[in-house]
Enzyme design. Structure first.
Site, PDB file in Angstrom:
ATOM      1  N   CYS A  77       0.855  -1.177   0.000  1.00 54.11           N
ATOM      2  CA  CYS A  77       0.000   0.000   0.000  1.00 54.11           C
ATOM      3  C   CYS A  77       0.895   1.233   0.000  1.00 54.11           C
ATOM      4  O   CYS A  77       1.724   1.396   0.908  1.00 54.11           O
ATOM      5  CB  CYS A  77      -0.853  -0.054   1.261  1.00 54.11           C
ATOM      6  SG  CYS A  77      -1.822   1.413   1.579  1.00 54.11           S
ATOM      7  N   CYS A 187      -0.973   3.932  -6.389  1.00 55.29           N
ATOM      8  CA  CYS A 187      -1.846   3.256  -5.420  1.00 55.29           C
ATOM      9  C   CYS A 187      -2.002   1.832  -5.923  1.00 55.29           C
ATOM     10  O   CYS A 187      -2.242   1.623  -7.128  1.00 55.29           O
ATOM     11  CB  CYS A 187      -3.202   3.962  -5.361  1.00 55.29           C
ATOM     12  SG  CYS A 187      -4.454   3.065  -4.434  1.00 55.29           S
TER      13      CYS A 187
HETATM   14  N1  DGL Z   1      -3.987   0.580  -1.952  1.00 55.64           N
HETATM   15  C1  DGL Z   1      -3.636   1.716  -1.242  1.00 55.64           C
HETATM   16  C2  DGL Z   1      -2.457   2.484  -1.743  1.00 55.64           C
HETATM   17  O1  DGL Z   1      -1.621   1.906  -2.403  1.00 55.64           O
HETATM   18  C3  DGL Z   1      -4.573   2.361  -0.284  1.00 55.64           C
HETATM   19  C4  DGL Z   1      -5.688   3.104  -0.869  1.00 55.64           C
HETATM   20  C5  DGL Z   1      -6.622   3.607   0.182  1.00 55.64           C
HETATM   21  O2  DGL Z   1      -7.001   2.845   1.048  1.00 55.64           O
HETATM   22  O3  DGL Z   1      -6.939   4.793   0.122  1.00 55.64           O
HETATM   23  O4  DGL Z   1      -2.295   3.646  -1.481  1.00 55.64           O
END
Ligand code: DGL
Length: 265
Positions: A77, A187
């Site tokens: 993430c 993301c």
């Molecule tokens: N998948 C996430 C990232 O890479 C988190 C997105 C979220 O929960 O806002 O930032």
């Protein structure tokens, strides 16, 4: 150092299904490794939360994975990496792999000198991202765009909706107008949108995602610590969700030997 051996699982976490894009790369490169994946969808999205909240959620996920015996933790993430990995590395004696928006490779590949980045508010506002982007050549223009609403639509099973197409167009068309030729997916949820993004940008824009690089880095660090699974193994791949498992089931439907379970972590 927490004692583990090569048979212990790789722990992976994200606010939801985004990190599955990383899990798929890890599974492709390291098919014998056992894995445990946490989809913290009860607390998604992380992108709108404060730094302190993101650190607390990352601690909760890390401790759950350490208690399950994980030998390494992949923070799959960008939002958690850019806000919390420094804290995690300082407090837990286990290797951590993170993911950050790949603006450096984008700045090298661009021909027009304009790159776009699509990421959460939490990532774009983080000091780690600011530090990385301040190192980019001054001649490169970076267009930052918060992907507001994208994660929510994906987590709610609306990945292929008209709403999604409209949002993507609204975020990407202004980049194209500025002659942007490289779009960084900042993301881990966004690689699932690549076909839709490709349809908007056409064949000549680079879409840059760091999933493969994260898997390579995971392999390197496992090797360096002598905890890489080198023998043939029928791995255990367990996915935990603390809200609804349905979106995970859908995104993983082509995988046969995996387990998806509810857990109140
Ligand atoms: N998948 C996430 C990232 O890479 C988190 C997105 C979220 O929960 O806002 O930032």
């Amino acid at each position: 150092m927490i004692t583990t051996n090569f048979k212990h699982p790789i722990g992976i976490f994200d606010s939801g299904i985004g990190g599955v894009s990383i899990w798929k790369e890890i599974n492709k490169l390291l098919p014998y490794e056992n894995t445990i994946y946490l989809s913290d969808n009860k607390n998604a999205p992380y992108g709108q939360k404060t730094r302190e909240e993101i650190i607390q959620l990352s601690i909760k996920n890390t401790e759950y994975l350490i208690n399950k015996g994980c030998k390494i933790i992949v923070v799959a993430c960008n939002t958690a990496t850019t806000n919390a990995i420094k804290h995690l590395r300082a407090n837990y004696n286990i290797p951590f792999i993170g993911i950050e928006p790949a603006i450096k490779p984008a700045s090298i590949q661009t021909k027009t000198g304009v790159i776009g980045i699509l990421a959460t508010k939490g990532t774009l506002n983080s000091s780690l991202f600011e530090k990385t982007s301040s190192k980019i050549d001054d001649n490169i223009t970076i267009i930052e765009q918060i992907g507001e609403g994208l994660v929510e639509l994906i987590e709610n099973g609306k990945m292929h909706s008209t709403e999604m197409t409209e949002l993507l167009k609204a975020y990407i068309n202004p980049m194209l107008k500025e002659k942007c030729d490289s779009i960084v997916l900042g993301c881990t949820h966004y690689p699932f949108l690549i076909p839709q993004i490709r349809a908007i940008v056409g064949p000549n824009v680079n879409i840059i995602d760091s999933g493969e690089a994260v898997a390579m880095q995971t392999k390197n660090i496992l090797q360096k610590n002598n905890i890489l699974y080198t023998m043939k193994n029928k791995p255990s791949n367990i996915f935990f969700s603390n809200k609804e498992e349905i979106v995970l089931q859908d995104i993983l439907k082509e995988y046969k030997n995996i387990t998806i379970k509810y857990s109140d972590f």
